[in-house]
Design an enzyme around this catalytic site. Structure first.
Site: not given
Length: 381
Positions: A227-228
């Site tokens: 996930h960023r």
């Protein structure tokens, strides 16, 4: 009586994007009349797999509708459609821009005979702009929206999402636009033109990626399962399968370290705060994976659930459709098709307490309701 009962929708669309919008409206009670060309109808009728000679995909996203076969290039067909449009509430179409106008049924023409009409249109790239006249499919707009560039492993070719995300997103955005226009009509008494594109609908789903570009001016890297902005937040392998773990919140992270009997991870400067874990996600995943592979999925899911950490199994679609939570929420319902027989289909995701939607009828056979609907045109008011 669904929330949209009493509304009449003329759905001229085909394939998935427009019909998906029509399905959403029909599920909540609108009378959606699917206008199809005689002889063949919507080309999605030829999409496998088939049950009793009927397309299973077509039946799923065209339930709750009636079908009328009309040749919109003939004078009789034009006259019948014009009569239906005169009293309809909503029109839905997903042809290339200008197609309906050439037939004499563009928004301006229909609004002239029915000022209250809400006209919803889906196209590949929108009604304006340099790509206006291009044809657009889900595949093409997934690529042009940037979605493909960030899907798949960090190394390798771009990946197409196996779900038709551009089509479904466009159908949902058009439904929101139509319902917004309906609310405006309550105040003004007038309908309006509502249009969405596959490209913009797909682009709008890249919220994290757009934020990255706007903030840094750089293209977001492909990061695979990571996930960023949150870590750990991805799929992990166990001794006998795969699970998802969302433990980025600090309290969840501390609980996860306790479950793994690894208090040293909580004090490791690489992993102390969420921002640290995001920056060092590759190292973190390697460490966590080594722990999680020691036990099976059921063991870890029970421990994570007891600690209140969001987690779950990675299910195949057949498993998902028989999951007890899915069944308890009536997301799989049964209907009976006149040709295909008993069928399972999706239930309605949006649960309304007073006017719930539902599946009242199966997808129609081509032209099944032509006589019924056209007879109503000449009935006295």
């Amino acid at each position: 009586m669904g929330a949209l009962s009493g509304l009449v929708v003329l759905d001229l669309s085909c394939h998935l994007s427009g019909p998906y919008c029509g399905m959403l409206l029909a599920d909540h009670g609108a009378d959606v009349i699917k206008i199809e060309r005689p002889g063949g109808g919507d080309e999605a009728r030829g999409m496998p797999p088939f049950v009793g000679g009927e397309s299973a995909p077509f039946m799923l996203w065209n339930r709750n509708k009636r079908s009328v076969a009309l040749d919109l290039k003939s004078e009789d067909g034009k006259a019948a459609f014009r009569a239906l449009a005169r009293t309809a509430d909503i029109v839905v179409e997903n042809f290339r821009p200008g197609t309906m106008a050439r037939l004499g049924f563009g928004y301006e023409e229909l609004a002239a005979i029915n000022p209250r009409l809400i006209y919803g249109a889906i196209s590949g790239f929108g009604q304006t702009g340099p790509y206006r006249d291009r044809g657009g499919f889900d595949l093409v707009t997934q690529g042009m929206s940037g979605l493909m560039s960030v899907c798949g492993p960090a190394d390798g070719p771009p990946h197409r999402l196996p779900i038709a995300i551009s089509d479904v997103a466009a159908g949902m955005h058009l439904c929101v636009g139509i319902l917004s226009a309906l609310e405006a009509r309550h105040r003004t008494g007038k309908g309006q033109f509502v249009e969405v594109s596959l490209l913009e609908s797909a682009l709008s789903y890249g919220v994290y990626e757009a934020a990255h570009v706007f903030a840094t001016g750089e293209k977001p890297p492909r990061i695979g399962q990571a996930h960023r902005g949150s870590s750990p937040y991805q799929v992990f392998e166990t001794a006998d399968g795969w699970i998802t773990v969302g433990a980025a919140q600090q309290s969840f992270w501390m609980s996860l370290c306790a479950i793994l009997d690894a208090p040293e991870l909580a004090e490791d400067p690489r992993f102390r705060e969420n921002s640290d874990r995001v920056a060092n996600n590759a190292e973190l995943v390697e460490v966590l994976s080594a722990h999680l592979r020691k036990q099976g999925s059921a063991h870890w899911l029970a421990a994570l659930d007891a600690a209140g950490i969001p987690a779950g199994p990675v299910l195949d679609f057949d498993e998902a459709l028989s999951d007890p939570q899915v069944l308890a929420r009536e997301m799989v319902v049964e209907t009976t098709h006149p040709k295909a027989g008993p069928m399972r289909t999706f239930g309605v995701p949006a649960k309304l307490s007073m006017t719930p939607g539902g599946v009242a009828r199966p997808a129609p056979a081509l032209g099944e309701h032509t006589d019924e609907v056209l007879a109503s045109i000449n009935e006295p008011a």
